[in-house]
Design a protein around this motif. Structure first.
Motif, PDB file in Angstrom:
ATOM      1  N   HIS A 199      94.825  27.315  38.189  1.00 25.03           N
ATOM      2  CA  HIS A 199      94.530  27.507  36.765  1.00 25.03           C
ATOM      3  C   HIS A 199      93.599  28.693  36.488  1.00 25.03           C
ATOM      4  N   LEU A 200      93.745  29.768  37.247  1.00 26.29           N
ATOM      5  CA  LEU A 200      92.959  30.967  36.941  1.00 26.29           C
ATOM      6  C   LEU A 200      93.599  31.689  35.761  1.00 26.29           C
ATOM      7  N   ARG A 201      92.778  32.097  34.802  1.00 25.93           N
ATOM      8  CA  ARG A 201      93.310  32.706  33.591  1.00 25.93           C
ATOM      9  C   ARG A 201      93.736  34.149  33.855  1.00 25.93           C
ATOM     10  N   PRO A 202      94.576  34.726  33.006  1.00 28.66           N
ATOM     11  CA  PRO A 202      95.024  36.113  33.193  1.00 28.66           C
ATOM     12  C   PRO A 202      93.859  37.096  33.087  1.00 28.66           C
ATOM     13  N   SER A 203      93.899  38.125  33.915  1.00 20.85           N
ATOM     14  CA  SER A 203      92.862  39.150  33.864  1.00 20.85           C
ATOM     15  C   SER A 203      93.377  40.424  34.529  1.00 20.85           C
ATOM     16  N   PHE A 204      93.084  41.564  33.911  1.00 17.47           N
ATOM     17  CA  PHE A 204      93.445  42.861  34.484  1.00 17.47           C
ATOM     18  C   PHE A 204      92.264  43.499  35.217  1.00 17.47           C
ATOM     19  N   THR A 205      91.065  42.978  35.010  1.00 21.06           N
ATOM     20  CA  THR A 205      89.874  43.595  35.587  1.00 21.06           C
ATOM     21  C   THR A 205      89.197  42.728  36.639  1.00 21.06           C
ATOM     22  N   LYS A 206      89.257  41.409  36.489  1.00 21.71           N
ATOM     23  CA  LYS A 206      88.562  40.518  37.415  1.00 21.71           C
ATOM     24  C   LYS A 206      89.528  39.983  38.462  1.00 21.71           C
ATOM     25  N   ASN A 207      89.040  39.912  39.714  1.00 19.44           N
ATOM     26  CA  ASN A 207      89.879  39.337  40.762  1.00 19.44           C
ATOM     27  C   ASN A 207      89.682  37.829  40.825  1.00 19.44           C
ATOM     28  N   ALA A 208      90.389  37.216  41.755  1.00 21.06           N
ATOM     29  CA  ALA A 208      90.358  35.749  41.839  1.00 21.06           C
ATOM     30  C   ALA A 208      88.958  35.236  42.165  1.00 21.06           C
ATOM     31  N   GLY A 209      88.216  35.949  43.028  1.00 17.25           N
ATOM     32  CA  GLY A 209      86.871  35.521  43.369  1.00 17.25           C
ATOM     33  C   GLY A 209      85.944  35.521  42.161  1.00 17.25           C
ATOM     34  N   ASP A 210      86.041  36.558  41.324  1.00 19.30           N
ATOM     35  CA  ASP A 210      85.215  36.612  40.114  1.00 19.30           C
ATOM     36  C   ASP A 210      85.539  35.446  39.181  1.00 19.30           C
ATOM     37  N   LEU A 211      86.820  35.153  39.028  1.00 19.45           N
ATOM     38  CA  LEU A 211      87.224  34.067  38.135  1.00 19.45           C
ATOM     39  C   LEU A 211      86.820  32.706  38.697  1.00 19.45           C
ATOM     40  N   MET A 212      86.896  32.549  40.027  1.00 16.77           N
ATOM     41  CA  MET A 212      86.452  31.294  40.647  1.00 16.77           C
ATOM     42  C   MET A 212      84.962  31.074  40.407  1.00 16.77           C
ATOM     43  N   MET A 213      84.178  32.133  40.589  1.00 16.77           N
ATOM     44  CA  MET A 213      82.737  32.013  40.365  1.00 16.77           C
ATOM     45  C   MET A 213      82.446  31.730  38.893  1.00 16.77           C
ATOM     46  N   GLU A 214      83.172  32.392  38.013  1.00 14.24           N
ATOM     47  CA  GLU A 214      82.965  32.174  36.583  1.00 14.24           C
ATOM     48  C   GLU A 214      83.291  30.727  36.198  1.00 14.24           C
ATOM     49  N   THR A 215      84.379  30.194  36.752  1.00 14.91           N
ATOM     50  CA  THR A 215      84.759  28.807  36.461  1.00 14.91           C
ATOM     51  C   THR A 215      83.694  27.828  36.961  1.00 14.91           C
ATOM     52  N   LYS A 216      83.192  28.079  38.158  1.00 13.61           N
ATOM     53  CA  LYS A 216      82.143  27.206  38.705  1.00 13.61           C
ATOM     54  C   LYS A 216      80.865  27.288  37.861  1.00 13.61           C
ATOM     55  N   LEU A 217      80.506  28.500  37.415  1.00 12.19           N
ATOM     56  CA  LEU A 217      79.309  28.647  36.595  1.00 12.19           C
ATOM     57  C   LEU A 217      79.481  27.958  35.245  1.00 12.19           C
ATOM     58  N   GLU A 218      80.687  28.037  34.663  1.00 18.94           N
ATOM     59  CA  GLU A 218      80.945  27.327  33.408  1.00 18.94           C
ATOM     60  C   GLU A 218      80.687  25.832  33.577  1.00 18.94           C
ATOM     61  N   ASP A 219      81.179  25.278  34.700  1.00 19.82           N
ATOM     62  CA  ASP A 219      80.974  23.854  34.964  1.00 19.82           C
ATOM     63  C   ASP A 219      79.491  23.525  35.150  1.00 19.82           C
ATOM     64  N   LEU A 220      78.773  24.385  35.896  1.00 20.89           N
ATOM     65  CA  LEU A 220      77.346  24.121  36.143  1.00 20.89           C
ATOM     66  C   LEU A 220      76.522  24.271  34.870  1.00 20.89           C
ATOM     67  N   TYR A 221      76.842  25.263  34.049  1.00 19.93           N
ATOM     68  CA  TYR A 221      76.102  25.429  32.789  1.00 19.93           C
ATOM     69  C   TYR A 221      76.363  24.251  31.848  1.00 19.93           C
ATOM     70  N   PHE A 222      77.598  23.762  31.830  1.00 20.94           N
ATOM     71  CA  PHE A 222      77.912  22.600  30.984  1.00 20.94           C
ATOM     72  C   PHE A 222      77.130  21.376  31.454  1.00 20.94           C
ATOM     73  N   LYS A 223      77.084  21.159  32.775  1.00 19.14           N
ATOM     74  CA  LYS A 223      76.315  20.030  33.308  1.00 19.14           C
ATOM     75  C   LYS A 223      74.829  20.199  32.999  1.00 19.14           C
ATOM     76  N   ALA A 224      74.357  21.457  33.036  1.00 14.88           N
ATOM     77  CA  ALA A 224      72.940  21.699  32.713  1.00 14.88           C
ATOM     78  C   ALA A 224      72.671  21.373  31.247  1.00 14.88           C
ATOM     79  N   TRP A 225      73.615  21.684  30.367  1.00 17.94           N
ATOM     80  CA  TRP A 225      73.430  21.312  28.958  1.00 17.94           C
ATOM     81  C   TRP A 225      73.406  19.795  28.798  1.00 17.94           C
ATOM     82  N   ARG A 226      74.316  19.101  29.511  1.00 24.30           N
ATOM     83  CA  ARG A 226      74.335  17.637  29.429  1.00 24.30           C
ATOM     84  C   ARG A 226      73.021  17.049  29.947  1.00 24.30           C
ATOM     85  N   ALA A 227      72.467  17.685  30.984  1.00 26.17           N
ATOM     86  CA  ALA A 227      71.219  17.171  31.565  1.00 26.17           C
ATOM     87  C   ALA A 227      69.993  17.594  30.759  1.00 26.17           C
ATOM     88  N   GLY A 228      70.174  18.535  29.838  1.00 27.69           N
ATOM     89  CA  GLY A 228      69.058  18.967  29.002  1.00 27.69           C
ATOM     90  C   GLY A 228      68.295  20.150  29.535  1.00 27.69           C
TER      91      GLY A 228
END
Length: 535
Positions: A73-102
């Motif tokens: 489920h990596l989104r389309p991108s002309f500039t970012k490679n798969a590693g960048d998108l994987m890291m971005e997806t993981k950071l999105e999940d961690l930031y969301f959990k951080a918001w839930r935790a306050g």
């Protein structure tokens, strides 16, 4: 020296000594077709699609069936490679959990907006906001990850930096007696079996038994997939029939494929150990293209690339497969289904329609009543029943779609033949002793080709749509193959979270269908003597 003078071709002249150029239905139709800009555009688009589909294996794209679960489920991108998108997806999940935790502080209005998005199932907006806000606060120094989250990020980064993919391009075997080098893929099963036994240092009888058992299990699994809910005795009986049908030639072909896969897997594992050692020592430079020595007789040409440096211009699917590759190869399957289905239905319709129209009488009566009966049956229901009974594979799909699609062609050709069978050239051929078959297929059918060609171009999109409908129901093309219809069907469940999986195959199919319809309409106008585009 002998000179041969070419005879000049005499041109036909009228009473004013002006050259009279010959004309034909084809030339006249082409002149009218060129004036229809939408038809010409449709023809160009169809040609481009056909070239892409035919040359798919030569295009610089990733394998359509290669599964990389880390790239799901990596989104389309002309500039970012798969590693960048994987890291971005993981950071999105961690930031969301951080918001839930306050620990990720946001205003009350922003928090209420996030909750509104969650209630409306607009998950992408939640992730995008949390990622943007988290990165902003991290850059400002007002937010830091916990030690556990930071370890997760570091492990992911190490994985992105160190993981690689190895592809075995060619395996070569050197004959110890003659020192000649042979490509293993071009050798026969018995020779490959001996080489594999020597590679593992085991008796060849063990390899032979193991290979035959694997083939039986493969055939049995295919039977269970195509005809479920049978008893063990029925499966055993069908398995024996399938094995007898395969014969030694078929068994050797499947065995060769299996053994080649095992040899390549063994070589890949050996190469992975060597490359990991080089990476740890800092000596590896990607991409790698080299020849490695397996043993005294075997060598292999391999290529290695960083797994997570790939770029997916159209994103990936639920198995981490490249959507661009799957759309191109899916077009190959969909266009083939449209062409083969159309050709099959046209051939059947021409033969039966021409015989009915020329013979007349009882032959015509019985054939046309049969056509009427077939017309009364629900077409798609027949196709679905056929696929459910005989199994879901591409050949059965071809047969099912062409099964009753010839009816309109038969009626159309019958009408054309009936209008032509009393023509002067038919009477002349009959008086010269031409056989019935020659009169039908050498004189009357060619004079009906314009109508048949137009109908055929309009039937191709119809077949593609029917295949798409069957694939949407799960009765069409099965994995690992793909078609536009199966790609759309697979994308429906996650269309809100991963819209690119639905949008891109749908756009590709829609453009082709529009192009074929414009082209077909243009041909219809071009072959119509009363057309408004007439010169």
């Amino acid at each position: 020296m002998l000179f041969i003078r070419k005879k000049s071709k005499l041109a036909a002249l009228n009473e004013f000594d002006q050259v009279v150029e010959g004309n034909s239905l084809g030339k006249d139709a082409w002149r009218r077709l060129k004036k229809n800009k939408m038809a010409v555009l449709g023809m160009i688009i169809v040609a481009v699609y056909s070239i892409l589909a035919a040359s798919a294996m030569f295009l610089p794209i990733y394998p359509y069936d290669q599964i990389i679960l880390d790239h799901q489920h990596l989104r389309p991108s002309f500039t970012k490679n798969a590693g960048d998108l994987m890291m971005e997806t993981k950071l999105e999940d961690l930031y969301f959990k951080a918001w839930r935790a306050g620990s990720l502080k946001v205003t009350e209005e922003q928090s209420a907006q996030i909750k509104t998005w969650i209630a409306a199932n607009e998950t992408n907006k939640v992730w995008d906001f949390c990622y943007a806000e988290g990165e902003r606060q991290k850059a400002a120094g007002t937010f830091t990850f916990s030690s556990a989250d930071q370890r997760t990020i570091d492990r992911l980064q190490e994985k992105i930096d160190t993981e690689f993919l190895i592809s075995v391009d060619k395996v070569l075997w050197t004959d110890p007696a003659t020192q000649k080098v042979h490509n293993l893929a071009r050798m026969d099963f018995i020779e490959i079996e001996t080489i594999y036994a020597n590679l593992l240092n085991v008796d060849i009888a063990v390899i032979e038994k193991q290979t035959r058992d694997e083939i039986r299990n493969q055939v049995l699994n295919n039977l269970k997939a195509s005809t479920p809910d049978l008893s063990a005795e029925e499966y055993e009986a069908n398995l024996q029939i399938e094995m007898d049908t395969l014969g030694e030639k078929g068994i050797f072909a499947m065995g060769k494929t299996n053994l080649l896969g095992k040899i390549k897997t063994t070589i890949t594992r050996n190469a992975e150990r060597e490359l990991r050692k080089e990476i740890s020592e800092g000596r590896a430079q990607f991409p790698i293209d080299r020849e490695i020595k397996v043993n005294d007789q075997l060598t292999a040409e391999i290529t290695a690339t960083k797994k997570h440096e790939r770029k997916y211009f159209l994103g990936t699917d639920y198995s981490g497969r490249d959507m661009l590759s799957r759309i191109i190869y899916g077009g190959q399957v969909s266009i083939a289904i449209g062409l083969i289905g159309t050709i099959t239905s046209v051939i059947i319709g021409i033969v039966l329609g021409a015989i009915a129209g020329y013979a007349g009488g009882k032959v015509d009566f019985f054939l046309m009543r049969f056509v009427d009966i077939m017309y009364g049956l629900p077409y798609m229901l027949l196709v679905i029943i056929f696929m459910a009974i005989f199994g879901r594979n591409i050949m059965n799909l071809f047969v099912a779609l062409a099964m009753v699609s010839w009816l309109t062609v038969a009626r159309m050709v019958r009408g054309q033949v009936m209008s032509l069978k009393n023509s002067e050239y038919v009477e002349a051929a009959r008086s010269m002793g031409a056989s019935t078959g020659r009169i039908i297929f050498r004189h009357m059918v060619p004079n009906s080709l314009s109508v048949i060609i137009v109908y055929s171009t309009l039937r191709v999109p119809a077949f593609i749509m029917q295949e798409s409908f069957l694939s949407f129901l799960g009765l069409g093309v099965q994995a690992p193959y793909a078609s536009w219809g199966s790609l759309v069907g697979d994308a429906v469940n996650g269309m809100t979270l991963y819209p690119w999986k639905l949008i891109f195959p749908a756009i590709a199919m829609t453009i082709f269908l529009f192009a074929m319809n414009f082209f077909g309409d243009g041909l219809r106008d071009a072959f119509d003597p009363q057309s408004k585009n007439q010169l």
